[in-house]
Design a protein around this motif. Structure first.
Motif, PDB file in Angstrom:
ATOM      1  N   LEU A   1       9.710   6.081  16.212  1.00 58.63           N
ATOM      2  CA  LEU A   1       8.647   6.993  15.785  1.00 58.63           C
ATOM      3  C   LEU A   1       7.474   6.220  15.194  1.00 58.63           C
ATOM      4  CD1 LEU A   1      10.708   9.890  14.146  1.00 58.63           C
ATOM      5  CD2 LEU A   1      10.169   9.499  16.538  1.00 58.63           C
ATOM      6  N   HIS A   2       6.303   6.516  15.715  1.00 56.55           N
ATOM      7  CA  HIS A   2       5.060   5.828  15.335  1.00 56.55           C
ATOM      8  C   HIS A   2       4.206   6.788  14.505  1.00 56.55           C
ATOM      9  CE1 HIS A   2       1.318   3.529  15.983  1.00 56.55           C
ATOM     10  NE2 HIS A   2       0.756   4.674  16.296  1.00 56.55           N
ATOM     11  N   CYS A   3       3.512   6.243  13.490  1.00 57.49           N
ATOM     12  CA  CYS A   3       2.658   7.105  12.660  1.00 57.49           C
ATOM     13  C   CYS A   3       1.242   6.545  12.598  1.00 57.49           C
ATOM     14  CB  CYS A   3       3.290   7.320  11.281  1.00 57.49           C
ATOM     15  SG  CYS A   3       3.493   5.805  10.321  1.00 57.49           S
ATOM     16  N   ASP A   4       0.512   6.843  11.538  1.00 61.72           N
ATOM     17  CA  ASP A   4      -0.914   6.517  11.471  1.00 61.72           C
ATOM     18  C   ASP A   4      -1.129   5.063  11.012  1.00 61.72           C
ATOM     19  OD1 ASP A   4      -3.652   6.650  11.359  1.00 61.72           O
ATOM     20  OD2 ASP A   4      -3.723   7.777   9.478  1.00 61.72           O
ATOM     21  N   ASN A   5      -0.681   4.144  11.834  1.00 65.13           N
ATOM     22  CA  ASN A   5      -0.961   2.712  11.624  1.00 65.13           C
ATOM     23  C   ASN A   5      -0.853   2.053  12.994  1.00 65.13           C
ATOM     24  OD1 ASN A   5       1.781   2.233  12.209  1.00 65.13           O
ATOM     25  ND2 ASN A   5       2.357   2.243  10.055  1.00 65.13           N
ATOM     26  N   THR A   6      -0.872   0.729  13.051  1.00 61.54           N
ATOM     27  CA  THR A   6      -0.819   0.067  14.364  1.00 61.54           C
ATOM     28  C   THR A   6       0.564  -0.487  14.693  1.00 61.54           C
ATOM     29  OG1 THR A   6      -1.565  -2.010  13.367  1.00 61.54           O
ATOM     30  CG2 THR A   6      -3.270  -0.550  14.292  1.00 61.54           C
TER      31      THR A   6
ATOM     32  N   VAL B   1       6.917  10.264  19.053  1.00 64.58           N
ATOM     33  CA  VAL B   1       7.922   9.412  19.684  1.00 64.58           C
ATOM     34  C   VAL B   1       7.192   8.413  20.566  1.00 64.58           C
ATOM     35  CG1 VAL B   1       9.908   9.317  21.229  1.00 64.58           C
ATOM     36  CG2 VAL B   1       9.661  11.239  19.643  1.00 64.58           C
ATOM     37  N   ILE B   2       7.382   7.118  20.279  1.00 68.34           N
ATOM     38  CA  ILE B   2       6.639   6.107  21.025  1.00 68.34           C
ATOM     39  C   ILE B   2       7.521   5.416  22.057  1.00 68.34           C
ATOM     40  CG2 ILE B   2       6.973   4.241  19.324  1.00 68.34           C
ATOM     41  CD1 ILE B   2       3.835   3.730  19.949  1.00 68.34           C
ATOM     42  N   ASP B   3       8.821   5.448  21.859  1.00 67.48           N
ATOM     43  CA  ASP B   3       9.764   4.933  22.847  1.00 67.48           C
ATOM     44  C   ASP B   3      11.120   5.523  22.559  1.00 67.48           C
ATOM     45  OD1 ASP B   3       8.670   3.135  24.840  1.00 67.48           O
ATOM     46  OD2 ASP B   3       8.120   1.788  23.202  1.00 67.48           O
ATOM     47  N   GLU B   4      11.973   5.557  23.603  1.00 71.03           N
ATOM     48  CA  GLU B   4      13.329   6.068  23.417  1.00 71.03           C
ATOM     49  C   GLU B   4      14.292   5.227  24.245  1.00 71.03           C
ATOM     50  OE1 GLU B   4      13.879  10.214  24.349  1.00 71.03           O
ATOM     51  OE2 GLU B   4      16.020  10.152  23.835  1.00 71.03           O
ATOM     52  N   THR B   5      15.365   4.791  23.592  1.00 70.52           N
ATOM     53  CA  THR B   5      16.430   4.103  24.323  1.00 70.52           C
ATOM     54  C   THR B   5      17.640   5.033  24.366  1.00 70.52           C
ATOM     55  OG1 THR B   5      17.460   3.095  22.368  1.00 70.52           O
ATOM     56  CG2 THR B   5      15.599   1.905  23.345  1.00 70.52           C
ATOM     57  N   GLY B   6      18.756   4.559  24.918  1.00 71.99           N
ATOM     58  CA  GLY B   6      19.946   5.407  24.994  1.00 71.99           C
ATOM     59  C   GLY B   6      20.399   5.896  23.627  1.00 71.99           C
TER      60      GLY B   6
ATOM     61  N   ARG C   1      11.989  16.394  15.650  1.00 65.78           N
ATOM     62  CA  ARG C   1      10.986  17.470  15.559  1.00 65.78           C
ATOM     63  C   ARG C   1      10.420  17.522  14.139  1.00 65.78           C
ATOM     64  NH1 ARG C   1      13.972  20.854  18.083  1.00 65.78           N
ATOM     65  NH2 ARG C   1      14.775  21.945  16.259  1.00 65.78           N
ATOM     66  N   PHE C   2      11.281  17.378  13.151  1.00 65.90           N
ATOM     67  CA  PHE C   2      10.792  17.432  11.773  1.00 65.90           C
ATOM     68  C   PHE C   2       9.860  16.249  11.465  1.00 65.90           C
ATOM     69  CE2 PHE C   2      10.908  15.892   7.457  1.00 65.90           C
ATOM     70  CZ  PHE C   2      10.218  16.933   6.865  1.00 65.90           C
ATOM     71  N   PHE C   3      10.265  15.045  11.811  1.00 63.58           N
ATOM     72  CA  PHE C   3       9.409  13.888  11.515  1.00 63.58           C
ATOM     73  C   PHE C   3       8.056  14.021  12.238  1.00 63.58           C
ATOM     74  CE2 PHE C   3      13.258  11.850   9.889  1.00 63.58           C
ATOM     75  CZ  PHE C   3      12.747  11.122   8.828  1.00 63.58           C
ATOM     76  N   CYS C   4       8.061  14.607  13.422  1.00 62.94           N
ATOM     77  CA  CYS C   4       6.807  14.750  14.170  1.00 62.94           C
ATOM     78  C   CYS C   4       5.955  15.893  13.608  1.00 62.94           C
ATOM     79  CB  CYS C   4       7.104  14.979  15.649  1.00 62.94           C
ATOM     80  SG  CYS C   4       7.819  13.509  16.444  1.00 62.94           S
ATOM     81  N   GLU C   5       6.549  17.058  13.450  1.00 60.63           N
ATOM     82  CA  GLU C   5       5.744  18.221  13.059  1.00 60.63           C
ATOM     83  C   GLU C   5       5.520  18.307  11.558  1.00 60.63           C
ATOM     84  OE1 GLU C   5       7.396  21.653  15.047  1.00 60.63           O
ATOM     85  OE2 GLU C   5       7.343  20.589  16.978  1.00 60.63           O
ATOM     86  N   GLY C   6       6.421  17.723  10.780  1.00 59.89           N
ATOM     87  CA  GLY C   6       6.243  17.721   9.334  1.00 59.89           C
ATOM     88  C   GLY C   6       5.414  16.543   8.848  1.00 59.89           C
ATOM     89  N   LEU C   7       5.737  15.339   9.322  1.00 58.83           N
ATOM     90  CA  LEU C   7       5.138  14.122   8.759  1.00 58.83           C
ATOM     91  C   LEU C   7       4.134  13.456   9.695  1.00 58.83           C
ATOM     92  CD1 LEU C   7       8.387  12.665   7.134  1.00 58.83           C
ATOM     93  CD2 LEU C   7       6.515  13.870   5.982  1.00 58.83           C
ATOM     94  N   GLY C   8       3.965  13.998  10.903  1.00 57.03           N
ATOM     95  CA  GLY C   8       2.897  13.503  11.792  1.00 57.03           C
ATOM     96  C   GLY C   8       3.275  12.319  12.667  1.00 57.03           C
ATOM     97  N   PHE C   9       4.568  12.033  12.808  1.00 60.75           N
ATOM     98  CA  PHE C   9       4.983  10.953  13.711  1.00 60.75           C
ATOM     99  C   PHE C   9       4.859  11.408  15.162  1.00 60.75           C
ATOM    100  CE2 PHE C   9       7.023   9.522   9.825  1.00 60.75           C
ATOM    101  CZ  PHE C   9       7.007   8.137   9.926  1.00 60.75           C
TER     102      PHE C   9
END
Ligand SMILES: [Fe+2]
Length: 302
Positions: free
Chosen positions: A172-177, A162-167, A152-160
């Motif tokens: 976490l993906h950000c503003d690049n490709t 979640v692009i995939d999740e394993t077990g 939650r912090f990486f997403c709401e604080g730094l703008g990431f």
């Protein structure tokens, strides 16, 4: 939501800066850009002023900081506001006097990670790939004792996002490709799992791994190809057993990428990568994945 655009640099505190520098230049393939106060700053072939800083350890080895890149001052200011909202008051943005300079801020997150966000650093213009030399930090994998809160912090604080999740992992993906720039491991402690350096192609990963073997650093896991992110990997215990990875062919994604969950990313029994070639990771790799935390004094970035 303002977002960072990747990992700019990682800082390590090591017992022997000289030996570590010799390794990261001659064997790992980075180039020295600056020395200051006993610390050494090293670049890859990409634009970032430096991607690795080696500092003299004051106690046992540790990570000092992960610094993210941002596009411009407006973005840094916006991310600063977002982090403030998540964590409460943090130090203000400032002009930085560190090697590379720039504008940004540093802070400690709720699980004790020293993080920073920087723009306008004195980056390099010669950015052509060089065979067998790392370009940049592809990702940092951090262990988290409270992965929902960290995510939650990486997403709401730094703008990431979640692009995939394993077990066991959140990508976490950000503003690049790049498919991911941060990976969160669902663990019980807030240590650093490993740092991945990106090579230009598969052959460079393979030859880099060969160079490691030649210099007495056996492959602790790999070579293989991961599922999520599709990247090739080879993991090593670097100097003082810091956990480092050579990676390449990281999946490039756009906004249309469809995230998938743990059920999708399960390998068949006996497999740990797409090829089915790699042996399981060594006991040593398992140990060093949880060996290094963040130092206490990493908040200051000027
Ligand atoms: Fe990795």
């Amino acid at each position: 939501m303002a977002a960072v655009r990747g990992v700019r640099s990682v800082e390590m505190e090591v017992a022997d800066v000289g030996r570590a520098t010799e390794f990261y230049t001659r064997v790992w393939g980075l180039s020295e850009v600056e020395r200051r106060g006993g610390s050494c700053y090293l670049r890859g072939t990409g634009a970032y002023h430096h991607i690795l800083a080696l500092h003299p350890a004051t106690g046992r080895g540790a990570f000092r900081r992960v610094t993210f890149d941002a596009a411009d001052r407006k973005t840094v200011d916006s991310i600063h506001r977002q982090v403030n909202e998540q964590l409460g008051p943090i130090a203000a943005c400032q002009e930085l006097k560190l090697p590379g300079g720039g504008y940004g801020f540093g802070f400690k997150d709720a699980e004790g990670r020293n993080l920073a966000v920087v723009c306008d650093a004195a980056d390099h213009r010669d950015v052509a790939d060089v065979a067998d030399r790392p370009r940049k930090i592809a990702h940092v994998n951090v262990n988290s004792a409270d992965h929902p809160a960290a995510t939650r912090f990486f997403c709401e604080g730094l703008g990431f996002r979640v692009i995939d999740e394993t077990g066991g992992l959140l990508f976490l993906h950000c503003d690049n490709t790049d498919h991911n720039s941060i990976v969160i491991s669902k663990e019980s402690r807030n240590t650093v799992n490993h740092v991945a350096f990106e090579m230009a192609d598969l052959d460079s990963v393979m030859r880099g791994a060969g160079r490691m073997k030649d210099n007495g650093y056996p492959i602790e896991w790999g070579i293989g190809r991961h599922g999520a992110g599709n990247n090739v990997f080879a993991y090593f215990a670097g100097p003082e057993e810091f956990p480092i990875e050579l990676t390449g062919e990281v999946m490039q994604v756009g906004p249309d990428y469809v995230p998938r969950g743990p059920e999708h990313w399960k390998f068949p029994p006996g497999r740990a990568d797409q090829w089915g070639v790699t042996a399981p990771h060594t006991a040593r790799w398992k140990r060093i994945q949880d060996m290094f935390g963040f130092s206490a004094d990493g908040q200051i970035v000027s």
